[in-house]
Design a protein around this motif. Structure first.
Motif, PDB file in Angstrom:
ATOM      1  N   UNK A 264     -26.624  79.793 105.757  1.00  0.00           N
ATOM      2  CA  UNK A 264     -27.873  80.466 105.421  1.00  0.00           C
ATOM      3  C   UNK A 264     -28.130  80.320 103.918  1.00  0.00           C
ATOM      4  N   UNK A 265     -29.295  79.790 103.515  1.00  0.00           N
ATOM      5  CA  UNK A 265     -29.546  79.551 102.086  1.00  0.00           C
ATOM      6  C   UNK A 265     -29.459  80.809 101.228  1.00  0.00           C
TER       7      UNK A 265
ATOM      8  N   UNK B  24     -25.840  81.783 100.828  1.00  0.00           N
ATOM      9  CA  UNK B  24     -25.163  80.855  99.918  1.00  0.00           C
ATOM     10  C   UNK B  24     -25.509  81.171  98.464  1.00  0.00           C
ATOM     11  N   UNK B  25     -26.774  81.488  98.213  1.00  0.00           N
ATOM     12  CA  UNK B  25     -27.184  81.802  96.842  1.00  0.00           C
ATOM     13  C   UNK B  25     -26.568  83.130  96.400  1.00  0.00           C
ATOM     14  N   UNK B  26     -26.513  84.094  97.303  1.00  0.00           N
ATOM     15  CA  UNK B  26     -25.907  85.390  96.971  1.00  0.00           C
ATOM     16  C   UNK B  26     -24.444  85.205  96.547  1.00  0.00           C
ATOM     17  N   UNK B  27     -23.728  84.394  97.276  1.00  0.00           N
ATOM     18  CA  UNK B  27     -22.325  84.176  96.938  1.00  0.00           C
ATOM     19  C   UNK B  27     -22.195  83.454  95.598  1.00  0.00           C
ATOM     20  N   UNK B  28     -23.136  82.562  95.313  1.00  0.00           N
ATOM     21  CA  UNK B  28     -23.121  81.876  94.018  1.00  0.00           C
ATOM     22  C   UNK B  28     -23.367  82.873  92.885  1.00  0.00           C
ATOM     23  N   UNK B  29     -24.296  83.802  93.109  1.00  0.00           N
ATOM     24  CA  UNK B  29     -24.576  84.824  92.093  1.00  0.00           C
ATOM     25  C   UNK B  29     -23.349  85.710  91.896  1.00  0.00           C
TER      26      UNK B  29
ATOM     27  N   UNK C 118     -28.732  75.541  92.080  1.00  0.00           N
ATOM     28  CA  UNK C 118     -28.491  75.956  93.463  1.00  0.00           C
ATOM     29  C   UNK C 118     -29.767  76.489  94.108  1.00  0.00           C
ATOM     30  N   UNK C 119     -30.568  77.198  93.332  1.00  0.00           N
ATOM     31  CA  UNK C 119     -31.847  77.693  93.852  1.00  0.00           C
ATOM     32  C   UNK C 119     -32.706  76.526  94.313  1.00  0.00           C
ATOM     33  N   UNK C 120     -32.750  75.475  93.507  1.00  0.00           N
ATOM     34  CA  UNK C 120     -33.538  74.289  93.840  1.00  0.00           C
ATOM     35  C   UNK C 120     -32.966  73.603  95.078  1.00  0.00           C
ATOM     36  N   UNK C 121     -31.648  73.429  95.125  1.00  0.00           N
ATOM     37  CA  UNK C 121     -31.005  72.747  96.250  1.00  0.00           C
ATOM     38  C   UNK C 121     -31.189  73.504  97.564  1.00  0.00           C
ATOM     39  N   UNK C 122     -31.177  74.835  97.473  1.00  0.00           N
ATOM     40  CA  UNK C 122     -31.289  75.657  98.681  1.00  0.00           C
ATOM     41  C   UNK C 122     -32.739  75.922  99.071  1.00  0.00           C
ATOM     42  N   UNK C 123     -33.667  75.501  98.236  1.00  0.00           N
ATOM     43  CA  UNK C 123     -35.077  75.651  98.567  1.00  0.00           C
ATOM     44  C   UNK C 123     -35.573  77.079  98.522  1.00  0.00           C
ATOM     45  N   UNK C 124     -35.034  77.880  97.614  1.00  0.00           N
ATOM     46  CA  UNK C 124     -35.436  79.278  97.509  1.00  0.00           C
ATOM     47  C   UNK C 124     -36.528  79.449  96.463  1.00  0.00           C
TER      48      UNK C 124
ATOM     49  N   UNK D 231     -38.603  81.473  93.491  1.00  0.00           N
ATOM     50  CA  UNK D 231     -38.159  82.260  92.338  1.00  0.00           C
ATOM     51  C   UNK D 231     -38.056  83.727  92.715  1.00  0.00           C
ATOM     52  N   UNK D 232     -39.021  84.201  93.492  1.00  0.00           N
ATOM     53  CA  UNK D 232     -39.047  85.620  93.856  1.00  0.00           C
ATOM     54  C   UNK D 232     -37.841  86.004  94.712  1.00  0.00           C
ATOM     55  N   UNK D 233     -37.507  85.163  95.687  1.00  0.00           N
ATOM     56  CA  UNK D 233     -36.359  85.454  96.554  1.00  0.00           C
ATOM     57  C   UNK D 233     -35.065  85.413  95.755  1.00  0.00           C
ATOM     58  N   UNK D 234     -34.922  84.396  94.900  1.00  0.00           N
ATOM     59  CA  UNK D 234     -33.716  84.281  94.082  1.00  0.00           C
ATOM     60  C   UNK D 234     -33.563  85.485  93.163  1.00  0.00           C
TER      61      UNK D 234
END
Length: 549
Positions: free
Chosen positions: A250-251, A254-259, A279-285, A287-290
């Motif tokens: 799940x993108x 994955x981003x949460x774990x990176x943070x 990672x935000x770019x790679x996961x396609x998230x 700005x608001x979601x990130x």
């Protein structure tokens, strides 16, 4: 194989025990994640929820949970409420009937003894038992817990998935963090979050084991309330009981774990910021979601800072009221420290700063007065008028804008940007490393907003300032109604240089020039004070219009 859960929450108590309205919310949150098919996957019919049950009803329900089970059945007991020790140090779970005698001792027949639950667990055939206790002294539950085969408690992290595990919000001697109003308790909040967000699945196998859930909740709790120490106790291989499912690939997860990996002491370093941007770019998230994910990860740190501030304010108020603090007030401050779950080392710096070494007392009206054994900075009652022909540094909140004025006059835009962040926090009663909430921006003091804007506009010759940014925001489709308009925010970011080639830049990439020919250079960078989502800026734009800025 069956999966059964009993969730008990006690919010209403007899005189002598504080009400815990949040216990009911704890139950609802636990029930939500356990019955969700993609999380706990417990059948609705196999989850029993008891709100404020009488003692006998509560004990019968616990007995029913453990009795008649098969070897491979998973049984879960969750309790949110008060834990009480008797004079011998034995733990009891308080019920709505629990009372104390005239000497303050527990009337044991009004509460459920941990030893009674131990016996029920021992008599059960289930070899997968999980107990989650969100109550004071919950670590004491492990006393007397034993395995059927060798009469020992094995607390080593073994492989497997059979046995018994007890997760506790505190040690055997600790008070737990009391809920604020009807909010979730801090411990249950992160137990739920670890399951709901999937963030507790640290080995990425798609399952959340008991030890993973404990470690996630422990880490988050201690970020928010360092004095609170959740613990785990296991018999045999209880550490590895699989409790819930987690999404794989799940993108957002994955981003949460990176943070989570990037944060150090509530901060994200410039290098980590670049990693997160990639990672935000790679996961396609978006700005608001990130930004939302980052804010959620950083929330425990902000809670800790809020608690520090609250303790400091209480200490200052007490000193101003009494001068030399009485023993009664010192005890009250100690109790308040415990409620805020702050360690002695957490408040040492506050005490050092607020309770300065004794110095000779000045006459009344001076900048400092002797306050018995404590000194605090005392503001003068009179505010001098600013010299004629100089900048108006007015503030509704007593904020000193001298440093901001001097930095701007010297053309030190980056330093002035950071100072703006600090004075804005002051104006709404927050501190460095925090951020400003939407409702605070919608009600930001107009006098201070005008002062900040006038200084920026004047010393940048009209290139920088909130009023300049507001006009650009409105020109690209933003509206001064406090609502967020994503497309307008993106266009605004592109116009001022905050967004380049459809990608938002980080603060480390910000440049400050008053001579850029095509764009308004970046100044008063919003990610410092609103989390970088743009939602805060839309609120500020509304306030700027209301304040005629």
């Amino acid at each position: 194989m069956a999966k059964l859960a009993l969730l008990i929450g006690i919010s209403e108590y007899q005189p002598g025990l504080n009400a815990l309205p949040g216990a009911v919310q704890d139950l609802k949150a636990m029930q939500r994640v356990l019955q969700h098919s993609e999380m706990g996957d417990f059948a609705d019919a196999d989850i029993t929820v008891l709100e404020n049950p009488p003692r006998q009803v509560m004990e019968e329900a616990i007995e029913t949970l453990f009795s008649g089970r098969e070897k491979d059945d998973l049984v879960l007991l969750y309790f949110s409420g008060h834990g009480i020790k008797d004079e011998a140090g034995r733990l009891y779970l308080a019920t709505s009937q629990t009372r104390k005698n005239h000497k303050g001792g527990l009337i044991q027949t009004t509460a459920t003894a941990a030893s009674l639950i131990h016996g029920m667990m021992e008599n059960s055939r289930s070899r997968r038992q999980i107990i989650i206790l969100d109550c004071c002294f919950s670590g004491a539950f492990a006393e007397g817990m034993k395995a059927k085969d060798d009469n020992t408690v094995d607390i080593k992290n073994q492989l497997g998935g059979e046995g018994r595990a007890v997760l506790t919000s505190s040690t055997a001697t600790q008070y737990s963090f009391e809920q604020e109003g009807a909010d979730l308790s801090v411990y249950t909040r992160y137990i739920v979050e670890g399951i709901e967000k999937g963030a507790a699945d640290t080995d990425n196998d798609g399952m959340i084991s008991v030890d993973e859930l404990h470690e996630y909740a422990r880490k988050k709790v201690q970020e928010a309330a360092p004095a609170m120490k959740p613990e785990i106790y296991a018999v045999k291989e209880g550490f590895k009981i699989k409790l819930a499912k987690a999404p794989v690939g799940d993108p957002q997860l994955e981003y949460r774990k990176e943070v989570e990996r990037s944060v150090r002491d509530g901060q994200i370093s410039p290098v980590s910021r670049r990693i997160l941007k990639r990672r935000q770019f790679e996961l396609g998230l978006s700005v608001e979601v990130a930004a939302q994910i980052e804010n959620e990860v950083l929330e425990p740190y902000r809670k800790y800072q809020d608690n520090l501030k609250e303790y400091e304010e209480a200490l200052i108020e007490a000193i101003r009221e009494e001068g030399t603090l009485s023993q009664h007030t010192l005890k009250e401050l100690k109790r308040f420290q415990q409620l805020l779950q702050l360690r002695d080392e957490d408040i040492a710096e506050i005490q050092k700063r607020v309770t300065l070494p004794p110095t000779p007392a000045h006459k009344r009206g001076g900048e400092q007065e002797m306050q018995g054994n404590f000194n605090i900075e005392v503001a003068k009652n009179t505010k001098p008028e600013p010299p004629k022909n100089q900048d108006d540094l007015s503030s509704e909140k007593g904020v000193d804008y001298t440093k901001l004025r001097d930095l701007l006059a010297a053309g030190k835009w980056k330093e002035a940007d950071y100072e703006t962040y600090l004075v804005m926090l002051q104006a709404v009663g927050r501190k460095e490393k925090d951020w400003i909430r939407d409702e605070e921006l919608l009600n930001f003091p107009c006098t201070d907003l005008r002062t900040i804007d006038r200084l920026w506009v004047k010393y940048s010759n009209g290139r920088f300032g909130f009023s300049v940014q507001k006009e650009i925001y409105l020109s690209v489709g933003g509206k001064p109604d406090g609502k967020f308009y994503e497309e307008a925010w993106k266009k605004f970011g592109e116009h001022v240089g905050w967004r380049v080639e459809s990608f938002w830049i980080s603060y480390t990439e910000v440049t400050y020039h008053t001579s850029a020919p095509d764009t308004i250079p970046v100044a008063i960078y919003t990610s410092r004070w609103d989390g970088g989502t743009g939602r805060g800026f839309s609120c500020l734009a509304s306030r700027l219009v209301n304040c005629n800025v």
